[in-house]
Each structure stands twice: as C-alpha cells, then as structure tokens.
Scaffold this motif. Structure first.
Motif, PDB file in Angstrom:
ATOM      1  N   LEU A 197       0.812  -1.218   0.000  1.00 57.18           N
ATOM      2  CA  LEU A 197       0.000   0.000   0.000  1.00 57.18           C
ATOM      3  C   LEU A 197       0.846   1.268   0.000  1.00 57.18           C
ATOM      4  N   TYR A 198       1.770   1.388   0.949  1.00 55.46           N
ATOM      5  CA  TYR A 198       2.545   2.621   1.049  1.00 55.46           C
ATOM      6  C   TYR A 198       3.447   2.857  -0.164  1.00 55.46           C
ATOM      7  N   PRO A 199       4.169   1.847  -0.663  1.00 58.14           N
ATOM      8  CA  PRO A 199       4.958   2.085  -1.880  1.00 58.14           C
ATOM      9  C   PRO A 199       4.087   2.472  -3.079  1.00 58.14           C
ATOM     10  N   GLY A 200       2.889   1.872  -3.171  1.00 59.74           N
ATOM     11  CA  GLY A 200       2.004   2.195  -4.281  1.00 59.74           C
ATOM     12  C   GLY A 200       1.521   3.624  -4.234  1.00 59.74           C
ATOM     13  N   MET A 201       1.056   4.058  -3.077  1.00 64.11           N
ATOM     14  CA  MET A 201       0.534   5.409  -2.965  1.00 64.11           C
ATOM     15  C   MET A 201       1.644   6.456  -3.044  1.00 64.11           C
ATOM     16  N   GLN A 202       2.858   6.067  -2.717  1.00 59.85           N
ATOM     17  CA  GLN A 202       3.985   6.973  -2.914  1.00 59.85           C
ATOM     18  C   GLN A 202       4.175   7.267  -4.407  1.00 59.85           C
ATOM     19  N   LYS A 203       4.013   6.250  -5.255  1.00 61.27           N
ATOM     20  CA  LYS A 203       4.108   6.460  -6.706  1.00 61.27           C
ATOM     21  C   LYS A 203       3.022   7.422  -7.187  1.00 61.27           C
ATOM     22  N   VAL A 204       1.819   7.296  -6.621  1.00 60.21           N
ATOM     23  CA  VAL A 204       0.726   8.185  -7.007  1.00 60.21           C
ATOM     24  C   VAL A 204       1.059   9.624  -6.642  1.00 60.21           C
ATOM     25  N   ALA A 205       1.569   9.833  -5.423  1.00 57.20           N
ATOM     26  CA  ALA A 205       1.938  11.182  -4.981  1.00 57.20           C
ATOM     27  C   ALA A 205       3.027  11.770  -5.870  1.00 57.20           C
ATOM     28  N   GLN A 206       3.983  10.937  -6.277  1.00 53.15           N
ATOM     29  CA  GLN A 206       5.046  11.421  -7.150  1.00 53.15           C
ATOM     30  C   GLN A 206       4.498  11.823  -8.522  1.00 53.15           C
ATOM     31  N   ALA A 207       3.545  11.042  -9.045  1.00 61.29           N
ATOM     32  CA  ALA A 207       2.944  11.385 -10.336  1.00 61.29           C
ATOM     33  C   ALA A 207       2.172  12.699 -10.251  1.00 61.29           C
ATOM     34  N   LEU A 208       1.417  12.904  -9.169  1.00 68.38           N
ATOM     35  CA  LEU A 208       0.696  14.157  -8.986  1.00 68.38           C
ATOM     36  C   LEU A 208       1.660  15.341  -8.946  1.00 68.38           C
ATOM     37  N   GLY A 209       2.831  15.109  -8.397  1.00 67.14           N
ATOM     38  CA  GLY A 209       3.799  16.187  -8.255  1.00 67.14           C
ATOM     39  C   GLY A 209       4.464  16.623  -9.543  1.00 67.14           C
ATOM     40  N   ARG A 210       4.179  15.946 -10.665  1.00 59.59           N
ATOM     41  CA  ARG A 210       4.791  16.352 -11.930  1.00 59.59           C
ATOM     42  C   ARG A 210       4.154  17.613 -12.494  1.00 59.59           C
ATOM     43  N   VAL A 211       2.932  17.930 -12.119  1.00 55.23           N
ATOM     44  CA  VAL A 211       2.180  18.986 -12.811  1.00 55.23           C
ATOM     45  C   VAL A 211       2.548  20.376 -12.305  1.00 55.23           C
ATOM     46  N   VAL A 212       2.439  20.593 -11.024  1.00 52.94           N
ATOM     47  CA  VAL A 212       2.672  21.924 -10.450  1.00 52.94           C
ATOM     48  C   VAL A 212       4.102  21.973  -9.907  1.00 52.94           C
ATOM     49  N   ARG A 213       4.953  22.728 -10.591  1.00 55.21           N
ATOM     50  CA  ARG A 213       6.361  22.812 -10.214  1.00 55.21           C
ATOM     51  C   ARG A 213       6.787  24.217  -9.820  1.00 55.21           C
ATOM     52  N   GLY A 214       5.925  25.203 -10.055  1.00 50.04           N
ATOM     53  CA  GLY A 214       6.267  26.580  -9.729  1.00 50.04           C
ATOM     54  C   GLY A 214       5.049  27.364  -9.292  1.00 50.04           C
ATOM     55  N   SER A 215       5.280  28.576  -8.805  1.00 48.99           N
ATOM     56  CA  SER A 215       4.200  29.373  -8.223  1.00 48.99           C
ATOM     57  C   SER A 215       3.140  29.774  -9.242  1.00 48.99           C
ATOM     58  N   SER A 216       3.475  29.796 -10.525  1.00 45.18           N
ATOM     59  CA  SER A 216       2.509  30.201 -11.546  1.00 45.18           C
ATOM     60  C   SER A 216       1.901  29.018 -12.294  1.00 45.18           C
ATOM     61  N   ASP A 217       2.293  27.798 -11.980  1.00 39.21           N
ATOM     62  CA  ASP A 217       1.787  26.618 -12.685  1.00 39.21           C
ATOM     63  C   ASP A 217       0.346  26.323 -12.292  1.00 39.21           C
ATOM     64  N   ARG A 218      -0.422  25.848 -13.258  1.00 33.40           N
ATOM     65  CA  ARG A 218      -1.791  25.404 -13.035  1.00 33.40           C
ATOM     66  C   ARG A 218      -1.975  24.098 -13.798  1.00 33.40           C
ATOM     67  N   GLY A 219      -2.852  23.222 -13.299  1.00 34.88           N
ATOM     68  CA  GLY A 219      -3.083  21.983 -14.020  1.00 34.88           C
ATOM     69  C   GLY A 219      -4.193  21.159 -13.409  1.00 34.88           C
ATOM     70  N   THR A 220      -4.394  19.973 -13.978  1.00 36.08           N
ATOM     71  CA  THR A 220      -5.437  19.072 -13.513  1.00 36.08           C
ATOM     72  C   THR A 220      -4.872  17.668 -13.369  1.00 36.08           C
ATOM     73  N   ALA A 221      -5.576  16.847 -12.608  1.00 37.21           N
ATOM     74  CA  ALA A 221      -5.197  15.441 -12.438  1.00 37.21           C
ATOM     75  C   ALA A 221      -6.468  14.616 -12.298  1.00 37.21           C
ATOM     76  N   LEU A 222      -6.404  13.401 -12.823  1.00 37.52           N
ATOM     77  CA  LEU A 222      -7.509  12.449 -12.714  1.00 37.52           C
ATOM     78  C   LEU A 222      -6.962  11.147 -12.137  1.00 37.52           C
ATOM     79  N   LEU A 223      -7.506  10.721 -11.005  1.00 34.26           N
ATOM     80  CA  LEU A 223      -7.111   9.465 -10.376  1.00 34.26           C
ATOM     81  C   LEU A 223      -8.219   8.447 -10.614  1.00 34.26           C
ATOM     82  N   VAL A 224      -7.877   7.341 -11.284  1.00 30.31           N
ATOM     83  CA  VAL A 224      -8.880   6.388 -11.740  1.00 30.31           C
ATOM     84  C   VAL A 224      -8.775   5.090 -10.949  1.00 30.31           C
TER      85      VAL A 224
END
Length: 248
Positions: A197-224
């Motif tokens: 469970l914990y290693p799996g959800m860590q991968k999910v958190a890392q994937a979410l972290g690809r989108v917003v990298r700076g103060s002006s970034d905006r984006g969306t995510a879909l978890l299926v």
C-alpha cells in the motif's frame, strides 16, 4: 536497506532526510533505518490548492481481475480527460500490458500527438519524450507509473498541463514482494501496508507532483480507481489538494 543505512548513520552526529513523499513517517523511518526517536514533520505545501484540480473516477475498478471488464469505462474516462483538458498530458499505468490494452481501446485521438513508453526503451525514452513535451502542446504520453517519467523529471510551465493515474500503484505480486510482506507482518503486523500500500501510494503522490512545479503553474489530475474512495487509500493522498469525484 534499513540495516546498512543504520550502520552508516550511527557514525554521524545527525541525519536530515527531506522529500515531498516521505510519508507515512513510520514506514519511511523503518525503510531509512532511522531511530525510533527521530523527529518527523510535514510542512505546508508552497502551492495553493486551486493550482491543481484533482478528480477521482471511482466507478472504474482497475484491480487485476476486473481490468478487462472495466476497460471500456477506463478508456471513456481517459478520452474525456484528453478532450476537455488542453495541453500536454501524461497517462500513467501500473503495467505495460494494461497500458497497451487501454491504448488499443482508445483508438484514434484527433488533435493529439500520442507517444507510448515501451519496455525496451531505457534512457532512449527520455530523449524521445522530453523534447516533445518542451516543443509541443498537444502530447498525450502513455507511461508507466513509478517509472522514469513518474518521478525525477521536472516539467514546469506548459510542458505538462495534466496527468491521469490509472490504479493505485500497488507493486506486482511476486516471490520477493511476498517475502517482504511476510517479514513486515511477523515483525510489525502491517505486512500489506508496508510491502504494497505505502509504496504504491507513494508512486501516485510522485505522479501528482509532476504537474505543479512553480508558483505560476496550473493543471489538472484524474485518479482512476474505486479504491481512492476508501479511507485506507484516500487518507494517503497529499493533503494539500482538494479531491472531487469526477462525473461518469
């Protein structure tokens, strides 16, 4: 790695470990060989909740035995996301087989430049995809969760506008993983959580972290996956984003 890390740390005055995905703290302390009296803190995110709009597609069951039956629903969710959200998107899958099955189900995606990660690419994959994300704004990249594009790549600004995460990232069941589960179960009574469970959800958190990298970034995510609606999984998602159920 805990035993070897602990031996090195005993010779030091202090150790400081920091990352955006060092959670839950008990698991990470055990994994990193830190002592029981180690001090753990989770700081507030530097980003505002509105910078990443996260939706949960809870009607899709991505568990291994249900994948074939739920494939049309999965493809429909991915298609809607690619149609509604402009800009580059990475769609993450737990395995190459599942990725291939979904791409076949999707068929043609008008207006999208599609790119697919292959198991034999190695470092060549980075050389192919990263320039595409830098120079185009219509890329739909189908990649492996926890792979070379799931962490350790920085895609600020318009290089990445959205991500789709298929499944909850649980490691595949094999002999080594089961031995690890049994080891944790015997010593701490939480074998499934520590090994899967914990290693799996860590991968999910890392994937979410690809989108917003700076103060002006905006984006969306879909978890299926339907399991995101369960407390055991949902409570492990990064707490600084808001999670809303997606429309069917």
């Amino acid at each position: 790695p805990a035993r070897l890390l602990r031996e090195r740390q005993q010779a030091l005055h202090s150790v400081t470990a920091f990352s955006a995905t060092l959670s839950p703290p008990d698991w990470m302390c055990s994994l990193l060989g830190l002592e029981d009296e180690a001090v753990c803190r989770r700081l507030d995110s530097p980003f505002a909740p509105h910078q990443l709009q996260v939706q949960l597609a809870l009607e899709v069951d991505t568990r291994y035995r249900q994948r074939e039956a739920s494939l049309p629903r999965l493809a429909a969710q991915v298609t809607r996301c690619l149609q509604r959200q402009p800009g580059n998107c990475i769609v993450y899958f737990p395995s190459y087989r599942y990725l291939e099955d979904c791409v076949c189900q999707l068929g043609a995606l008008p207006g999208r430049h599609c790119w697919q990660q292959q198991p034999d690419q190695g470092h060549r994959a980075r050389e192919e995809l990263l320039p595409l994300l830098e120079n185009r704004r219509d890329v739909a990249a189908f990649c492996i969760l926890g792979g070379v594009f799931g962490e350790g790549v920085d895609l600020p600004g318009e290089r990445l506008a959205s991500v789709v995460v298929v499944g909850v990232g649980l490691p595949q069941v094999n002999r080594d993983r089961e031995l690890l589960r049994q080891w944790y179960q015997q010593r701490q009574g939480n074998g499934f959580e520590y090994a899967y469970l914990y290693p799996g959800m860590q991968k999910v958190a890392q994937a979410l972290g690809r989108v917003v990298r700076g103060s002006s970034d905006r984006g969306t995510a879909l978890l299926v996956d339907r399991r995101y609606g369960e407390p055991g999984y949902g409570n492990l998602l990064p707490p600084w984003w808001q999670y809303l159920e997606a429309q069917s």
